[in-house]
Every structure is written in structure tokens, then in C-alpha cells.
Design an enzyme around this catalytic site. Sequence first.
Site, mmCIF file in Angstrom:
data_model
loop_
_atom_site.group_PDB
_atom_site.id
_atom_site.type_symbol
_atom_site.label_atom_id
_atom_site.label_comp_id
_atom_site.label_asym_id
_atom_site.label_seq_id
_atom_site.Cartn_x
_atom_site.Cartn_y
_atom_site.Cartn_z
ATOM 1 N N SER A 407 -26.049 41.192 -23.089
ATOM 2 C CA SER A 407 -26.411 42.165 -24.120
ATOM 3 C C SER A 407 -26.996 43.428 -23.506
ATOM 4 O O SER A 407 -26.840 44.517 -24.052
ATOM 5 C CB SER A 407 -27.466 41.591 -25.054
ATOM 6 N N HIS A 428 -18.548 42.300 -24.405
ATOM 7 C CA HIS A 428 -19.747 42.073 -25.214
ATOM 8 C C HIS A 428 -19.372 41.830 -26.673
ATOM 9 O O HIS A 428 -19.024 42.759 -27.400
ATOM 10 C CB HIS A 428 -20.684 43.282 -25.076
ATOM 11 N N GLU A 440 -17.485 45.246 -27.304
ATOM 12 C CA GLU A 440 -17.701 46.356 -26.375
ATOM 13 C C GLU A 440 -17.153 45.918 -25.023
ATOM 14 O O GLU A 440 -17.540 44.871 -24.503
ATOM 15 C CB GLU A 440 -19.194 46.669 -26.232
ATOM 16 N N ASN A 478 -26.351 48.112 -28.941
ATOM 17 C CA ASN A 478 -27.724 47.622 -28.878
ATOM 18 C C ASN A 478 -28.706 48.728 -28.504
ATOM 19 O O ASN A 478 -29.856 48.710 -28.921
ATOM 20 C CB ASN A 478 -27.843 46.464 -27.874
#
Length: 688
Positions: A407, A428, A440, A478
Amino acid sequence: MVEDALVHDVRHGEVVVLRLANPPVNTLKHALRAHLFAAIERAEAEGAKALVLIGAGRMFSAGAEMTEFGKPPVSPTLTEVIDQLDAFPGLTVAAIHGHALGGGLELALGCRARVASPGAMVGLPEVKRGILPGAGGTQRLPRLIGAEPALALISTGDAVPAERALALGIIDRLIEGDLEAGAVAFARETLAAGRDVPRVRDRRVAGELASYDRAAEALARRTRGMEAPPATAEAVRAALTVPFEEGMRTERALFERLVAGDQSRALRHVFFAEREAQKVPGLEGVEPVPVERVGVVGAGTMGSGIAMAFAAAGFSVVLVERAADALARGLGRIEQTWRRNVEGGKLSEGEMSDRLGRIRGTTDLADLRDADLVVEAVFEDMGVKQAVFRDLDRIARPEATLATNTSYLDIDTIAAATSRHGNVLGLHFFSPAQVMRLVEIVRGKATAPVTLATALAVAKRIGKVPVVVGNGFGFVGNRIAFARSRQGELMLQEGALPWEIDRVMTGFGLAMGPFAVADLAGLDIGASARRTFGISFPVADAMVAAGRLGQKTGAGWYRYGADGRTGEPDAETERIIRETAARLGRTPRAHTPEEILDRMLLAMVNEGARVLEEGIAARASDIDVVFVHGFGWPAWRGGPMWYAENRGLAAVRDRLAELAAITGDETLRPAPLLERLAASGEGFARAA
Ligand code: NAI
């Protein structure tokens, strides 16, 4: 004339076949409409008794040409072509294979009869682009299948297979084998029988108004905030209550309102943004490595979801855990999830057992020696991840792609544990990985173009929306979401309450407020990510210290009742917030909904501008795709960067400067890129 190739007409005695040929998907662009119109006139002049409309290539028609949307219509419009079909004195038959979607289905509904190949898909997906069928679809479909079934299809935009379409009454016959021959035979048979097939517009709509209105009310509740679904209900209601021509006028007026509206503009933006995201400079002509066998390391929340995503798409998966008990838990979670899908009617028993058969569990990493792609999803810990990559380097085939689902961690440091940095990248996924469409694809400094091309191809094969991003804290999603969480935390310290903030965000259109989402994911997840980077959120940390981790402990920001899912505001949360604020020496103050919304949204926009400037995202529209497909941002709002662009970058800059002054929070100071664009009057699109 070259353009004549758009519609071929072939005479089979008294039946004329008109074949649409605008590859690859037969969109109904203006030139095709003009040729079709002329071909219908010609057939009539030549005394044809029946017309068969069929598509060349892969399908009947995918519908309107998206690039013509929002522009003034050019005659002949699709409605005019369909009127011409209605005016044709003989039989008209649409022969459907592949897809008949949107305008494509409306064209078919403009015929007196429809036949289809088994497995062909038909639907009116306009609502997904924030509009409604604008060429009679809302008036003709109810006349074929009844008002409520038509509303169900038009308001969701879902397509149905030919078999279901036959049962509903959208099509008249399934044709195995050669569709054109079958359709011509159907036309001859109908002519020979002397059967008068009425025009669809002349049929009566089945349905009862009171019951219809109840269905429409339920729809309005379900789609709160969206303009298009209730508009479809209004249009279909007209089919039930007023004559055809008047219904057509209602449909047109609703269509014109929607197509000019902000929501459909935003949805079209998302549609094009998804396509744009697939264009990655430097990958032209780079062939992906074929991938069939996939390894997944770690069968926790993410690893099991990732294994499901691959197995559902037909890949064979080897799932690796540290120990037998953890493996059994992971496999159990997979089976349970699919079992629930079977119970919900979303998956057949047979498909479930096929999928399960494609996943093999093991505790031996060496079982990944044949894998073409490995996705690592072990604990978010650099030491643990590097150890896995060191072992994979020894075990995996030299050409295997090695991906991490991290992450926040640095891809290059993970790659450094291997002797093949070019094969390593981030893949991701977002939770739940079998559901969320975003992936991602994180490009490390040594990631080879072929590795990137392979990841993109694989992501598409499992039905995901891939976005290539740069390597850096939290990548795109994120990192920007973190900027928003930070404002949430600061506002709590200033005296706002989680449910006040959530209410503003759901009012904006988010399916769940950010605090309710945190309760679902677990407050410990965010806390451990912050610990890794030495960041403290005093209020959220105090919640974790008090054991309030969210739904799984019965209480987090909200308190949960017996079902464990319905959260109520909780005095204990208020106490923790007040105490922490007092400890920090903060004086509580009131927040207007405008301040709450602006701080949550504009903090994202500002961070988005930084992400763009650093090249972590290639385009502003990529950021929008990330939020729509990975974070439940309502697509009809277009994404955070689209929001900012429409509000005006100068206005956004001024408001950020004002908020920075009110709060003393430096991160709200307008980012340099935003300052520059606001000053020059350019948009984000040109900054890319
Ligand atoms: P988790 O704790 O649920 O699962 C991790 C699993 O890896 C555990 O079952 C553990 O036994 C296993 N494991 C640990 N070391 C191993 C090894 N050496 N070999 C084989 N298995 C091993 O964690 P979760 O949530 O699934 O996260 C996994 C990764 O995905 C982390 O990097 C996380 O940051 C990332 N991620 C998590 C998301 C989430 O929402 N939970 C979203 C996106 C990424």
C-alpha cells in the site's frame, strides 16, 4: 463512393438485407445513419417486401458514437432513421449478434420484429453515462415487455442475454447457426403466413400505474443524488400514460436536459478518462509476456481477494501461506465469499466449483517455480516483503513478473532484494480485491516496459481498470486519501464530530462517509500504516488505544448494534475526541457544512496537484479514475480533479488559501502547480 461501404444491401428476392459495416463495433455515426436512411428509401422504391438489418463483424451495434455526444444533432438523426423504418410499408427485422446496445437496440426496436443469435447481449446502458435512450427506447421497450420490466432494464442500464431477452419479449426468435440465413428465412416465413406484424409504436403498454409508481419511488430512493435514473422513470411513465408521439417528446425533453447537465458531462469524462489511462507512453509495440499461471503469496484479506479475481477470470492460481492454519483460513474465506454469491443468485454452483478448482493452496513457496506472474500480498513490512522477494528471485522463472501489493512501501527497495529489478513492479489492488475495479500499476525506477505491458494486459483480462502510477508514499490513491483523512482528524481536534463529517460527505454523493469506512476496514489498519511512517493522529490513535477498532470490536467511531453493521453516534467517541482535543490545548469551534466539504475535497485536489507535479500521476484524469474505481467516489461527480476543474482553479486556489489562513494548516496552502494553472487560466488537462 467509399462511404457506401457503411451499409451494404443485398437482395434475396423480396427480402433486402442491409448490413451495417462501421468497424469495429458499428457505432451509429452520422455517415452510417445517412447511408442507412438512403438504403431504406431505395429498398422501398425497388418494391422490397421485407428488410433485414444486420451488423457486419463482431456485433449488431454498440450504439451511438460517443464523440457526437453533447454536440448538436445532424440529420438524419437516429430518430429520423427509425421513423423511416416505421414508414417502410413491409416487414422489418433486426438480426442481432454480439451486442445491440443503446442506439443499437433502439434501432432494433424500430423494427417490427427481432431475431438473435444465442448469447447476444441487448441493453440500454445510457443511464450509465448519465443520460437516457434518446431515440425512442423509453417508449418502445415498454410497448414490447411492459412498463415495469422496461424500467428495470432502462434504469440500471444492464444488458441481458438473448435467451432472457426472448423470455421478456424483446426478441421473437433465437437463431442457431447462420444468423443472416435464419433472419431471411424468418422474414419469408412471416410474409408467406400473411401475418401482419404491427409496428412497435402501435402496441399497447402492459402495466398498472399504481404499481409502476411504487417501483419508480423505490428507484428514486435507491439512486439518491443521481439525475438520470429518476428521469428514465419519468420517460417510461409517459409510455404508460400518454400517446406515442407525446411520449417521444417527453423522452426528448428529458434527454436534452440530461445531456446538457453536469452529471452526464462528468460520466462522459470518466468514460474517456478510463480509456486515456490505458495509453502509456513508451509501450507502443511492446508485446506483453503471456500469463497463464499466477502465484499469490499471502492468503489474508488481500491475497485471497486477488486469488479470487484471477481464478474468476480463468487463470490457474497457486496460493501460498506461511502455515497450514492460515492457508485453511484463506481458502475458507474464498469459498465462503463465493458461496454467498451462489446463495445470492450471482454465481452458479458449477461456476463456483470450476473457480475453486483453479486455486491450489500450498505452504511451499517453491510451488511458484512455474508461475508467469507472482503477486505478493504478505504483511505490510519491508523486512517480510524483502525476504519473500529474495526467495522468489531464487525460485521463479527468469521471465516471471514479480509484483507487490504494497500500500505504501517503496517498490525500488523491494526490487533491490532481487537480481532482476526490471521484472518487479507494484500491482496495487483495492479491498475487496475481487470487487473493486481499480488496480494501480506502480512503475519502479528499473521496471522494464515489457513488465509494465504484461501487468496492463493481465489487469484488463481480469476485468480491472488499471492506472499506471509512479513510486512514492501511497502512490496516487492512498496518498491523496491520506490528505483527506488528515483534514478529518484535524476537524475532530477542532470539535467536529465524525457523523457530522460523514453526513456532509454522503450528502455530496459518497456511498459511505470516511469514518464509517474506517470502522469497516478497522481503525488499527490506518494506525499501523501511520506508525510505519512516524505520523500521529492523536484522536484516531486514542480510539485505537481505547480498543475501539470499528465494526469488528462492536464500536469504533460509531457504536454497532446487534447486527454489527448499523452504526449509531456514540457519546464515548465524543468523550475521547473532547479529551484528546483538551490535551492538545485546542478550543472547540463550530464547522459549517461548507467548510467540512471544502476541507475534505480541496485537500484532495491540492494533494492531487502535487502528485501531478511530481509525475506520480501522468494526468489529472488518471487521479479521477483512481477515486471512482478504488474509493467509491460517485462517478457522476467525475472525480476530485474534475470537480476542481469545474469549480474553477482560481476559485479553488482562493478557497484553499482562505482555509489555510483559518486553520493554520500548511498543507492547505495552494500547491505550486495549482497556483500556476490558476494564474494562467489553464486547466489540469493541459498540465499533463
Ligand atoms: P493480512 O494480514 O490480512 O494478510 C497477510 C497474510 O500474509 C497473512 O495471512 C499472513 O499469514 C501471510 N504471510 C505473512 N508472511 C508470509 C510469508 N512469508 N509467506 C506467505 N504468507 C505470509 O493483510 P492484508 O490486509 O491482506 O494486506 C496484505 C498486503 O496488501 C499488505 O502489503 C497491505 O498493505 C496491502 N493492501 C491491503 C489493503 C487492505 O485494505 N487490507 C488494500 C491494498 C493493499
